[in-house]
Write a protein that holds these residues in place. Sequence first.
Motif, PDB file in Angstrom:
ATOM      1  N   ASP A 222      -0.796  -5.013   6.557  1.00 18.13           N
ATOM      2  CA  ASP A 222      -0.880  -4.026   5.474  1.00 18.13           C
ATOM      3  C   ASP A 222      -1.298  -2.697   6.085  1.00 18.13           C
ATOM      4  O   ASP A 222      -1.877  -2.645   7.163  1.00 18.13           O
ATOM      5  N   ARG A 223      -1.032  -1.645   5.426  1.00 19.27           N
ATOM      6  CA  ARG A 223      -1.443  -0.280   5.801  1.00 19.27           C
ATOM      7  C   ARG A 223      -0.805   0.195   7.101  1.00 19.27           C
ATOM      8  O   ARG A 223      -1.170   1.217   7.621  1.00 19.27           O
TER       9      ARG A 223
ATOM     10  N   ASP B 105      -0.303   1.085  -9.369  1.00 16.48           N
ATOM     11  CA  ASP B 105      -1.507   0.816  -8.557  1.00 16.48           C
ATOM     12  C   ASP B 105      -1.495  -0.625  -8.036  1.00 16.48           C
ATOM     13  O   ASP B 105      -1.912  -0.909  -6.921  1.00 16.48           O
ATOM     14  N   TRP B 106      -1.019  -1.522  -8.913  1.00 19.14           N
ATOM     15  CA  TRP B 106      -0.963  -2.938  -8.509  1.00 19.14           C
ATOM     16  C   TRP B 106      -0.016  -3.109  -7.323  1.00 19.14           C
ATOM     17  O   TRP B 106      -0.347  -3.790  -6.351  1.00 19.14           O
TER      18      TRP B 106
ATOM     19  N   GLU C  23       0.795  -1.214   0.000  1.00 23.80           N
ATOM     20  CA  GLU C  23       0.000   0.000   0.000  1.00 23.80           C
ATOM     21  C   GLU C  23       0.835   1.274   0.000  1.00 23.80           C
ATOM     22  O   GLU C  23       1.912   1.311   0.543  1.00 23.80           O
TER      23      GLU C  23
ATOM     24  N   GLN D  36      -0.549   5.425  -0.176  1.00 27.41           N
ATOM     25  CA  GLN D  36      -1.241   6.600  -0.640  1.00 27.41           C
ATOM     26  C   GLN D  36      -0.389   7.853  -0.432  1.00 27.41           C
ATOM     27  O   GLN D  36      -0.622   8.891  -0.989  1.00 27.41           O
TER      28      GLN D  36
ATOM     29  N   ASP E 249      -3.453 -10.314 -13.426  1.00 29.77           N
ATOM     30  CA  ASP E 249      -4.249  -9.196 -12.926  1.00 29.77           C
ATOM     31  C   ASP E 249      -4.352  -8.038 -13.915  1.00 29.77           C
ATOM     32  O   ASP E 249      -5.340  -7.307 -13.932  1.00 29.77           O
TER      33      ASP E 249
ATOM     34  N   ASP F 257       0.759  -0.857  -5.190  1.00 33.52           N
ATOM     35  CA  ASP F 257       0.177  -0.206  -4.014  1.00 33.52           C
ATOM     36  C   ASP F 257      -0.879  -1.064  -3.333  1.00 33.52           C
ATOM     37  O   ASP F 257      -1.047  -1.013  -2.120  1.00 33.52           O
ATOM     38  N   SER F 258      -1.608  -1.835  -4.159  1.00 35.00           N
ATOM     39  CA  SER F 258      -2.671  -2.631  -3.520  1.00 35.00           C
ATOM     40  C   SER F 258      -2.244  -4.082  -3.254  1.00 35.00           C
ATOM     41  O   SER F 258      -3.029  -4.882  -2.753  1.00 35.00           O
ATOM     42  N   CYS F 259      -1.013  -4.384  -3.585  1.00 36.28           N
ATOM     43  CA  CYS F 259      -0.534  -5.759  -3.351  1.00 36.28           C
ATOM     44  C   CYS F 259      -0.344  -5.983  -1.849  1.00 36.28           C
ATOM     45  O   CYS F 259       0.354  -5.218  -1.177  1.00 36.28           O
ATOM     46  N   PRO F 260      -0.962  -7.010  -1.273  1.00 34.26           N
ATOM     47  CA  PRO F 260      -0.761  -7.259   0.161  1.00 34.26           C
ATOM     48  C   PRO F 260       0.725  -7.502   0.459  1.00 34.26           C
ATOM     49  O   PRO F 260       1.437  -8.078  -0.360  1.00 34.26           O
TER      50      PRO F 260
END
Length: 821
Positions: free
Chosen positions: A221-222, A261-262, A2, A4, A289, A264-267
């Motif tokens: 994550d995050r 983006d991938w 992640e 942002q 994906d 960023d959202s990859c666990p």
Amino acid sequence: MEAQVQTKTADPAGVRGGGQDAAVERRLACLRALEQKVLWLSTWMIHHANHVRPNRDGLKVGGHQASCASLATLMTALYFDILRPHDRVAVKPHASPIFHAIQYLLGRQNRAMLERFRAYGGAQSYPSRTKDGDDVDFSTGSVGLGVAITLFAALVQDYVRLKGMVCPEQPAGRMIALAGDAELDEGNVSEALLEGWKHDVRNVWWIIDYNRQSLDRVVEDRLFQRIDSWFCAMGWRVVTLKYGRRQLELFERPGGEAIRDWIDSCPNSLYSALVYQGGAGWRRHLLRDLGSTRGVRALLDDHDDDALHAVMTNLAGHDMESILTAFHGVEGDAPTCFIAYTIKGYGLPFAGHKDNHAGLMSPEQMEVFRNRHRIPPGEEFEPFAGLEPAAEELRAFLAQVPFAAPATRLCSPPLLDMPQQWPAIAAARMSTQEGFGRLLGELARQPEGSFVDRIVTTSPDVTVSTNLGAWVNRRGVFDRRPRADVFREEAIASAQRWEQSPAGQHIELGIAENNLFLLLAALGLSGPLFGARLLPIGTLYDPFISRGLDALNYACYQGARFLLVATPSGISLAPEGGAHQSVITPLIGLGQPELTAFEPAFVDELSVILAWALAHLQDDDGSSVYLRLSTRPLDQPQRVMTPELRREIVRGGYWLMPPGPEADLAVICSGVVTAEARAAHAQLLDDVPGAGLMVVTSADRLHSDWLAAGRDRIEGHREARSHIEELLAQLAPNAVLVTVLDGHPATLSWLGSVAQHRIVALGVERFGQSGDIPDLYREYRLDAAAILDAAARACLDRATAGRRFLPAKPPPLSPSKLPHS
Ligand SMILES: Cc1ncc(C[n+]2csc(CCOP(=O)(O)OP(=O)(O)O)c2C)c(N)n1
Ligand SMILES: [Mg+2]
């Protein structure tokens, strides 16, 4: 993976500039070469310790190759470009080999130490101020503590600078922690952050090695978002280093945005697994994906597996230019947190694997690694083997590294002038806690320019209740900026003034004992770190020593010098109850290395001990000192403090009532129960006229002196005698000892071994409870009756010695029935 938060882009302007691109390229080439060398040396050092050096005990030697690799780029950038000699660094404990490798390249560590990494006398597993010879600023090992001490060191730096205790030309240094991301889980880190915010701390950098792995697993994550907002809330500047330059270039190309983006959202766990799997794994997932997203397939086709792996793992924490740009881009003294994305095990075969924390490369893997680094056999520890640029250029580069500029990094300021005369407190009845407050209050009256200016007190919200009030009234509270005492301005009556200014000599902390001990550690290192000798005194309630025990141990481990005053203590805190009554702290005092413990009974003893302690803190062979005090008032002996008595108090004990010739009974007491011991002893004298009464001011000093004398005798010094041996030699060989203290009985029970006397040790072994002193002392067997009873039983036991078993419950005995042998 992640993100942002916007990464600081790798704008090379901070690194390059001035149209000197060729020179900058050479610098970068040197830094990259040194990064590879640091990685190699750290990996080899651990391999050598585990696979090359003979192993005599069959134990795994260990070391953390993956944790080192994670920090190789960041530490190379830091030490070979960013740091200045006055900066101070706490290195993540398990990156110790990287630190030693860097110091080796700078000529401050020798090869034999690297070869003996984790061996006796060699480089330490975790950086150690006292045991490593290569200029460790802060020891680390217990995670979280090294991170937090940098914040308190920054506060101490402000303290001594604002008071003009260091030469004004000496620039303020940055106090830097290289932290593993899992270290932030330690509560002491958040405790420190909050305290730092209250004190408006400056000049701290925390560089978080955000490899998203701890020991057991891949972390949530995050998490970085929490870290980010958490630091921002505490007034820190946060700089996130996420994408390396190659990634950023990739994102500019068609399809690149989707890959970003991938990512960023990859666990985190998938990202780590793919790091381990390599190019084919990335391709499989990206095609699955994003295969139908415009541009992606072409982008992937443009990279073979190795190239794809290289770009997907090109995180900013492994990109030299991104790091330098971020570090150079920070201006001013605001506390700054760098969240640097890294890969645990970067460049090693187990990179990203969740189980890699303690993983060691096999000899076969090491051979592949050696070939990649072009290290000929036999040249494993050669500083420049296998490198490009050539050795000459690298040597020249190292010679101009700012951190290596000549400067005194280990200061040893002169001893303070200590007075011959010490204030005496006259009182018929007083507690040691009150005596302590009065003594400090008297010291506070000393004119400016004396050693008292170097005393700095601190307390975690128990300043007033540990009797520092008079001191604070006279010497004020420290703050970077003057702040009025509002209650005083409003003419509201209060016994306690609370004026805050840079001149103040008390640092008030919130209730966090970890912070107390970390601040004491930093204050106690002010001499070696900043060249300003301080005499730190910290006060807290005795039971809460346990709350910060690891931080206390940490402070002692790295040789910080301070005085710890713990009060009230024991079950004598009667109505306050079991939650506040300390039982095991005398054992901590006895057992903790580099901490000398005292438990005075009387205020004149305390005065002697305090004077000795403030000098002992400064001795090369000294230590920190712990005083266990009490709120219970005792009748004070009206006596002349002779030099001999003074000497005995400091050595740990004296005969308050010396035994008669060949006395066969002695009561030995420590601290507040001296009152009960005196009463019992007075009664015993009817039956045993020669019975002695000994006051132990320091079980710790007596014990260590006794052990030392034993060692001396083994070494052939047959005449060596410890103080306790001399004291007990005045008793008959078959004498009975009854010891008593308001704490664990094991503190004094070893006295029976000194001259093989029969002993009964009274003390507290269970949790306390509310009550008054008569009730509690009766229940816990600390009162005069218990002492008499113990004496009687021991004498009976002696009389019946040889008879193996006594009746389970002997009949109650009165003193007049004491049997004699
Ligand atoms: C107080 C304490 N608890 C446990 C440990 C054992 N330990 C050593 S390193 C570690 C995990 C560290 O993870 P992280 O800080 O993220 O470092 P990394 O190895 O990932 O760089 C643990 C649990 C320790 N050293 N100190
Ligand atoms: Mg980690």
